[in-house]
Scaffold this active site. Structure first.
Site, PDB file in Angstrom:
ATOM      1  N   CYS A 149       0.818  -1.222   0.000  1.00 12.38           N
ATOM      2  CA  CYS A 149       0.000   0.000   0.000  1.00 12.38           C
ATOM      3  C   CYS A 149       0.847   1.265   0.000  1.00 12.38           C
ATOM      4  CB  CYS A 149      -0.979   0.006   1.184  1.00 12.38           C
ATOM      5  SG  CYS A 149      -0.222   0.138   2.819  1.00 12.38           S
ATOM      6  N   HIS A 197      -2.534   1.141   7.015  1.00  9.35           N
ATOM      7  CA  HIS A 197      -2.913   1.053   5.608  1.00  9.35           C
ATOM      8  C   HIS A 197      -3.243   2.454   5.130  1.00  9.35           C
ATOM      9  CE1 HIS A 197      -4.134  -1.034   1.959  1.00  9.35           C
ATOM     10  NE2 HIS A 197      -5.196  -0.253   1.912  1.00  9.35           N
ATOM     11  N   HIS A 209      -6.060   2.385  -3.734  1.00 11.07           N
ATOM     12  CA  HIS A 209      -5.050   1.803  -2.854  1.00 11.07           C
ATOM     13  C   HIS A 209      -4.668   0.423  -3.351  1.00 11.07           C
ATOM     14  CE1 HIS A 209      -7.978  -0.930  -0.571  1.00 11.07           C
ATOM     15  NE2 HIS A 209      -8.735  -0.249  -1.415  1.00 11.07           N
TER      16      HIS A 209
END
Length: 237
Positions: A149, A197, A209
């Site tokens: 990510c 994240h 993402h």
């Protein structure tokens, strides 16, 4: 806009500090966090077992309880759960004059709404991000053949001449907090303890993402209960 006005959590306290520390938020770590946790425990708002120097959900809840009980903030406030100058001063962690001056500075920086990039820069960055949809997830990956990510975000920003910290936690600490993310800002989530994240905000509650099970994809903050519950805030760069 569901969850996008969620206040950022902070920690930072001291047994007897002479000056105000910077406001701290979810994911912050270190001695200031530990001291805040201990002070809240001494006041009866935090469990003594939660004095570990990591600002997580338990510390957030303790700060919120203290703010509610002492009339510092409420769920409708912009800084609910943020251990800024007012909270620190109330806890006896700083003198009132320092808290007052720092509060003004903190308020200015924490209520910033828009990112630092122009709309044209954000549009170009988003176009690059969208062109990578379908790239697989690879732990530690930083190229179209595979991204994690933060590697995905680093790659996109690098294509437009901007260098960001490598990890999610580092990006969270380095960025400027924004209460309402704009396209091109980075949104953060707590999938483990602390910010773990992140994705690039597209607008209309959507972000792009690299998900562990999806690769690069677009998700929605309001319609997806997993992401809406994990959302902890946004940063601009």
């Amino acid at each position: 806009m569901k969850k996008l006005v969620m206040s950022l959590a902070v920690a930072g306290a001291i047994f007897a500090a002479p000056t105000v520390t910077d406001a701290m938020s979810m994911g912050d770590r270190g001695g200031d966090v530990r001291e805040l946790q201990q002070t809240l425990a001494d006041e009866g708002y935090n469990n003594a077992s939660n004095v570990d120097g990591v600002f997580g959900p338990l510390t957030l809840a303790a700060v919120q309880r203290y703010q509610l009980s002492n009339g510092i903030s409420s769920p409708a406030g912009n800084f609910y759960g943020v251990a800024g100058p007012a909270t620190q001063s109330s806890l006896g962690l700083a003198d009132g004059s320092s808290a007052s001056s720092s509060s003004s500075t903190s308020s200015t920086s924490n209520t910033q709404v828009a990112g630092t990039s122009s709309s044209s820069d954000a549009s170009a960055m988003i176009s690059t991000a969208r062109s990578l949809i379908g790239s697989p997830y690879v732990w530690g990956g930083m190229s179209p053949s595979g991204f994690d990510c933060s590697g995905f975000i680093n790659y996109v920003f690098n294509q437009h001449g901007e260098s960001l910290p490598r990890t999610v936690a580092q990006m969270w600490s380095a960025g400027t907090p924004v209460s309402n993310p704009q396209p091109g800002d980075i949104v953060f989530f707590e999938t483990r303890t602390g910010p773990s994240h992140s994705g690039i905000y597209l607008g209309n509650n959507e972000f792009i993402h690299s998900g562990a099970s999806t690769g690069v994809t677009i998700s929605n903050l309001s319609s997806n209960p997993y992401w809406s519950s994990a959302y902890i805030g946004a940063r601009s760069f």
